[in-house]
Design an enzyme around this catalytic site. Structure first.
Site, PDB file in Angstrom:
ATOM      1  N   SER A  22      51.477 -32.974  92.241  1.00 34.48           N
ATOM      2  CA  SER A  22      49.903 -33.414  91.009  1.00 34.48           C
ATOM      3  C   SER A  22      48.703 -32.327  90.809  1.00 34.48           C
ATOM      4  CB  SER A  22      49.080 -34.554  91.073  1.00 34.48           C
ATOM      5  OG  SER A  22      48.670 -34.844  91.199  1.00 34.48           O
TER       6      SER A  22
ATOM      7  N   GLY B  21      55.814 -36.465  95.220  1.00 33.62           N
ATOM      8  CA  GLY B  21      56.624 -37.696  94.557  1.00 33.62           C
ATOM      9  C   GLY B  21      57.128 -37.951  95.324  1.00 33.62           C
TER      10      GLY B  21
ATOM     11  N   SER C 293      44.995 -36.936  94.377  1.00 34.40           N
ATOM     12  CA  SER C 293      44.856 -36.227  95.637  1.00 34.40           C
ATOM     13  C   SER C 293      43.561 -36.557  96.269  1.00 34.40           C
ATOM     14  CB  SER C 293      45.548 -34.981  95.870  1.00 34.40           C
ATOM     15  OG  SER C 293      46.821 -34.448  95.012  1.00 34.40           O
TER      16      SER C 293
ATOM     17  N   ARG D 283      46.970 -38.169 100.573  1.00 37.68           N
ATOM     18  CA  ARG D 283      46.284 -39.555  99.610  1.00 37.68           C
ATOM     19  C   ARG D 283      47.514 -40.370  99.514  1.00 37.68           C
ATOM     20  NH1 ARG D 283      42.093 -40.116  95.368  1.00 37.68           N
ATOM     21  NH2 ARG D 283      40.755 -40.219  96.474  1.00 37.68           N
TER      22      ARG D 283
ATOM     23  N   ASP E 263      47.406 -33.091 101.772  1.00 37.36           N
ATOM     24  CA  ASP E 263      46.583 -33.691 101.547  1.00 37.36           C
ATOM     25  C   ASP E 263      47.320 -34.637 101.742  1.00 37.36           C
ATOM     26  OD1 ASP E 263      46.465 -35.970  98.544  1.00 37.36           O
ATOM     27  OD2 ASP E 263      47.616 -34.445  99.564  1.00 37.36           O
TER      28      ASP E 263
ATOM     29  N   LYS F  45      52.042 -35.934 105.380  1.00 32.50           N
ATOM     30  CA  LYS F  45      53.217 -35.845 103.700  1.00 32.50           C
ATOM     31  C   LYS F  45      53.291 -34.250 104.895  1.00 32.50           C
ATOM     32  CE  LYS F  45      50.602 -37.304 100.795  1.00 32.50           C
ATOM     33  NZ  LYS F  45      49.540 -36.963  99.348  1.00 32.50           N
TER      34      LYS F  45
ATOM     35  N   ASP G  91      41.291 -32.992  91.736  1.00 35.26           N
ATOM     36  CA  ASP G  91      42.968 -34.188  91.471  1.00 35.26           C
ATOM     37  C   ASP G  91      42.956 -35.367  92.009  1.00 35.26           C
ATOM     38  OD1 ASP G  91      46.487 -34.226  92.539  1.00 35.26           O
ATOM     39  OD2 ASP G  91      45.820 -34.626  89.969  1.00 35.26           O
TER      40      ASP G  91
ATOM     41  N   THR H   4      49.477 -36.348  95.167  1.00 39.92           N
ATOM     42  CA  THR H   4      49.513 -35.363  96.227  1.00 39.92           C
ATOM     43  C   THR H   4      49.208 -33.930  96.165  1.00 39.92           C
ATOM     44  OG1 THR H   4      51.803 -36.091  96.998  1.00 39.92           O
ATOM     45  CG2 THR H   4      51.256 -33.632  97.669  1.00 39.92           C
TER      46      THR H   4
END
Lengths: 223, 273
Positions: free
Chosen positions: B168, B86, B208, B58, B56, B72, B205, B40
């Site tokens: 992240s 999380g 994500s 994913r 995002d 999300k 990242d 995320t």
């Protein structure tokens, strides 16, 4: 009293996926070009495919520092062979050398997951898959790396005989044309990129034939 | 006096009874099952007329993408939305629960919900679970007192900020915000900045990826822009396609007849009353 474990590991996993498919007179070796560590990307343009001899190409995923060290050893051994025998090493010979080199470090292994591709003495395509300590087998197709668990079942479905009891007996080479093999590799990598976070950026495809090596580059998802 | 062992059902929430057993098993070498984490990148910022939230899409399970296009940005109230990072189950459960509590509160008070109400309910819940509910949230909304943006950490601490990132990919997104954020952004500037920050998370990242979701909340109005940007199309589709022929082959067919049916006639006395 539970055993104390080390807080530091000498290994790291740089991710990536490698695939090779052998044909009747060609061999396709492909790998993505993403190098990562943890959740970060180190490079979007790092080649995991390396030519060891005219007819032998190695593709390795895993810990790239160990891969680099492994290549140096193989390159120098190949040079010695050339001086002693006045010819290049054949692919099956290179396969055996790689296996021996890996087993030599049985108790502190190279963290390298290898797929060796090339042409054998008869000019037919050959692919050898390895584990980290040198166990190897000649196969018609192979996949290693983070996306291998996503790719291998699909290759088995498309290329493998449904049962070894069936006739006619299936050759160790896959009955695909070169164009079909390249299409299969592109499809398989595009799919693996969707679901594996360590695979992506670009796909490098090397096609080995008797007259030379051709390289192709294709874009993959960059997220 | 006898001791009666009555099985009292647990009062709800977590029961920590099995912790000792789990500890023993991990010592013996059993690996605990992994959770579905969202990896995320989630962001929020305050602009001239309200709040913009971004995320995002994913969801990862270790190194595998479990959902390529999950949502999300969760609904809390008509004027309040919450992004969650999380463990996916935790963010879903906690936002749904607080959303219900807010609705009941609205019925009771006949007023629109305030962002600090949602904030207090969430942080109380998360603190009471001492960080075991792994939900990191970006809460934003516009109420009678104005636009608000908060971050909530799994252990229950909160921050009130003009712009925030979590997950992240938070470092990648925050680098964009720190470079380009200024006060008094217009709606379009704000949306562009949020999209840029999420894209930075998506591409840099590995946790994500996929698409950008955006939610714009202003006084009396909200716009949920699902899949505002889709910068990751599939790069190769085979033109000839692949077929999956049935790979099972019949090697042997054997018919074993069942035993012959035998009629049994009862000989003997009829049953007595």
């Amino acid at each position: 009293m539970t055993k104390q474990h080390a807080n530091w590991s000498p290994y790291d996993n740089n991710g990536g996926t490698c695939v090779a498919i052998a044909g009747s007179d060609y061999c396709v070796i492909a790998a993505d070009t993403r190098m990562s560590t943890g959740y970060s990307i180190l490079s979007r343009d790092y080649s995991k495919i390396h030519k060891l001899a005219d007819k032998a190409v190695l593709s390795s995923s895993g810990f790239q520092a160990d891969v680099k060290a492994l290549q140096k050893v193989l390159k120098s051994r190949h040079l010695i062979y050339q001086h002693q025998h006045n010819k290049q090493m054949s692919c099956p010979a290179m396969a055996q050398l790689l296996s021996n080199t890996l087993y030599f470090k049985r108790f502190f292994p190279y963290y390298a997951f290898n797929v060796l591709g090339g042409l054998d003495e008869e000019g037919k395509g050959c692919v050898f898959t390895y584990d980290a300590v040198g166990s190897y087998e000649r196969v018609g197709y192979g996949a290693q790396g983070s996306g291998s668990t996503l790719i291998m079942p699909f290759l088995d479905n498309q290329l493998k005989s449904p049962s070894p009891l069936l006739l006619p007996k299936q050759d160790s080479n896959t009955p695909l044309s070169e164009a079909e093999a390249v299409d299969l590799v592109k499809t398989v990598f595009a799919s693996a990129t969707e679901r594996d976070i360590y695979t992506g950026d670009k796909l490098e495809i090397m096609i080995l034939k008797a007259d030379g090596i051709k390289t192709e580059l294709m874009d993959l998802r960059k997220d | 006096m006898s001791q009666s062992a009555v099985d009292v059902p647990p009062k709800g929430g977590f029961s920590f009874d099995l912790c000792k057993r789990n500890d023993m098993l991990t010592q013996k070498g059993l690996k605990a099952p992994s959770f579905l984490k969202t990896g995320t990148t989630i962001v929020g910022l305050i602009f001239k007329d309200g709040v913009i939230l971004g995320a995002d899409t994913r969801a990862t399970e270790g190194p595998i993408v479990a959902d390529k296009n999950c949502e999300k940005i969760h609904y809390m109230a008509p004027n309040i939305y919450c992004c969650g990072a999380g463990t996916a189950a935790d963010t879903e459960a906690v936002t749904d629960m607080v959303s219900s509590q807010l609705r009941l509160h609205r019925y009771q008070t006949s007023r629109d919900s305030r962002v600090i109400t949602a904030l207090t309910l969430l942080k109380k819940h998360l603190f009471s679970y001492q960080g075991h509910v792994s939900a990191a949230l970006v809460l934003g909304g516009v109420d009678i007192t104005g636009p608000h943006l908060h971050t909530i950490y799994p252990h229950g601490s909160t921050d009130t900020l003009p712009f925030a990132t979590m997950g992240s990919g938070s470092l990648a997104a925050m680098s964009v915000f720190e470079a380009k954020y200024k006060e008094g952004l217009t709606r379009d500037e704000g949306i562009q900045l949020v999209a840029e920050a999420i894209c930075s998370g998506i591409f840099n990242d590995l946790g994500s990826g996929s698409n950008v979701d955006i939610c714009v909340i202003t006084k009396g109005n909200k716009e949920y822009l699902r899949n505002y940007m889709e910068p990751n199309p599939r790069t190769y589709v085979s033109s000839k396609g692949y077929s999956f022929t049935k790979k099972t082959e019949v090697l042997l067919t054997k018919i074993t007849p069942l035993l012959e049916r035998v009629e049994i006639t009862e000989v003997g006395e009829a049953m007595e009353e």
